[in-house]
Design a protein around this motif. Structure first.
Motif, PDB file in Angstrom:
ATOM      1  N   ALA A  14       0.780  -1.068   0.107  1.00  0.00           N
ATOM      2  CA  ALA A  14      -0.128   0.195  -0.082  1.00  0.00           C
ATOM      3  C   ALA A  14       1.037   1.195  -0.169  1.00  0.00           C
ATOM      4  O   ALA A  14       1.943   1.242   0.517  1.00  0.00           O
ATOM      5  CB  ALA A  14      -0.826  -0.068   1.188  1.00  0.00           C
ATOM      6  N   SER A  15       0.346   2.476  -0.604  1.00  0.00           N
ATOM      7  CA  SER A  15       0.918   3.420  -0.599  1.00  0.00           C
ATOM      8  C   SER A  15       0.487   4.553  -0.609  1.00  0.00           C
ATOM      9  O   SER A  15      -0.934   4.761  -0.972  1.00  0.00           O
ATOM     10  CB  SER A  15       2.083   3.306  -2.343  1.00  0.00           C
ATOM     11  OG  SER A  15       3.098   4.390  -2.400  1.00  0.00           O
ATOM     12  N   GLY A  16       1.000   5.877  -0.131  1.00  0.00           N
ATOM     13  CA  GLY A  16       0.419   7.239  -0.165  1.00  0.00           C
ATOM     14  C   GLY A  16      -0.346   7.219   1.225  1.00  0.00           C
ATOM     15  O   GLY A  16      -0.545   6.593   1.919  1.00  0.00           O
ATOM     16  N   ILE A  17      -0.756   8.718   1.218  1.00  0.00           N
ATOM     17  CA  ILE A  17      -1.532   8.975   2.449  1.00  0.00           C
ATOM     18  C   ILE A  17      -2.958   8.320   2.561  1.00  0.00           C
ATOM     19  O   ILE A  17      -3.254   7.815   3.923  1.00  0.00           O
ATOM     20  CB  ILE A  17      -1.763  10.581   2.578  1.00  0.00           C
ATOM     21  CG1 ILE A  17      -2.837  11.110   1.547  1.00  0.00           C
ATOM     22  CG2 ILE A  17      -0.511  11.360   2.590  1.00  0.00           C
ATOM     23  CD1 ILE A  17      -3.397  12.434   1.909  1.00  0.00           C
ATOM     24  N   TRP A  18      -3.459   7.521   1.792  1.00  0.00           N
ATOM     25  CA  TRP A  18      -4.657   6.842   1.731  1.00  0.00           C
ATOM     26  C   TRP A  18      -4.221   5.403   1.670  1.00  0.00           C
ATOM     27  O   TRP A  18      -5.146   4.440   1.805  1.00  0.00           O
ATOM     28  CB  TRP A  18      -5.622   7.442   0.527  1.00  0.00           C
ATOM     29  CG  TRP A  18      -6.260   8.596   0.758  1.00  0.00           C
ATOM     30  CD1 TRP A  18      -5.937   9.652   0.266  1.00  0.00           C
ATOM     31  CD2 TRP A  18      -7.422   8.840   1.586  1.00  0.00           C
ATOM     32  NE1 TRP A  18      -6.651  10.663   0.452  1.00  0.00           N
ATOM     33  CE2 TRP A  18      -7.562  10.266   1.595  1.00  0.00           C
ATOM     34  CE3 TRP A  18      -8.118   8.062   2.127  1.00  0.00           C
ATOM     35  CZ2 TRP A  18      -8.545  10.757   2.252  1.00  0.00           C
ATOM     36  CZ3 TRP A  18      -9.297   8.694   3.238  1.00  0.00           C
ATOM     37  CH2 TRP A  18      -9.564  10.025   3.062  1.00  0.00           C
ATOM     38  N   GLN A  19      -2.964   5.231   1.643  1.00  0.00           N
ATOM     39  CA  GLN A  19      -2.596   3.594   1.776  1.00  0.00           C
ATOM     40  C   GLN A  19      -3.408   2.866   0.600  1.00  0.00           C
ATOM     41  O   GLN A  19      -4.035   1.591   1.021  1.00  0.00           O
ATOM     42  CB  GLN A  19      -2.767   3.094   3.283  1.00  0.00           C
ATOM     43  CG  GLN A  19      -1.761   3.640   4.011  1.00  0.00           C
ATOM     44  CD  GLN A  19      -0.249   3.138   3.574  1.00  0.00           C
ATOM     45  OE1 GLN A  19       0.230   2.130   3.906  1.00  0.00           O
ATOM     46  NE2 GLN A  19       0.390   4.119   2.772  1.00  0.00           N
TER      47      GLN A  19
END
Length: 87
Positions: free
Chosen positions: A40-45
């Motif tokens: 998962a990646s980024g602020i929202w995963q």
């Protein structure tokens, strides 16, 4: 806090409660470079497979790491889930 006003506007325009824009506090602490062990990646995963529903993700671009584009995608996903479940 830098992204919250834009995020709240995106959620408001989608007819979603602005309180949902606080989910990244739990998911990533608003770290735009957050990565999980499972991908998962980024602020929202967003996982790669879910992110591809609403974002461009390839070897050159990964919009999961763009806080505004990822917020637009999160609003679409949460709206889709709400419409499906009515809850």
């Amino acid at each position: 806090g830098r992204y919250l006003p834009a995020m709240e506007k995106i959620f408001q325009d989608a007819g979603l409660p602005p309180e949902l824009t606080r989910l990244p506090f739990v998911e990533s602490s608003f770290n735009t470079r957050a990565r999980s062990k499972v991908g998962a990646s980024g602020i929202w995963q967003f996982m790669r497979s879910t992110g591809r529903l609403f974002l461009t993700i390839n070897s050159a671009v990964d919009e999961r790491n763009d806080p505004i584009r990822a917020t637009e995608a999160a609003a679409k996903l949460l709206k889709l889930n709400y419409d499906s479940l009515q809850s």
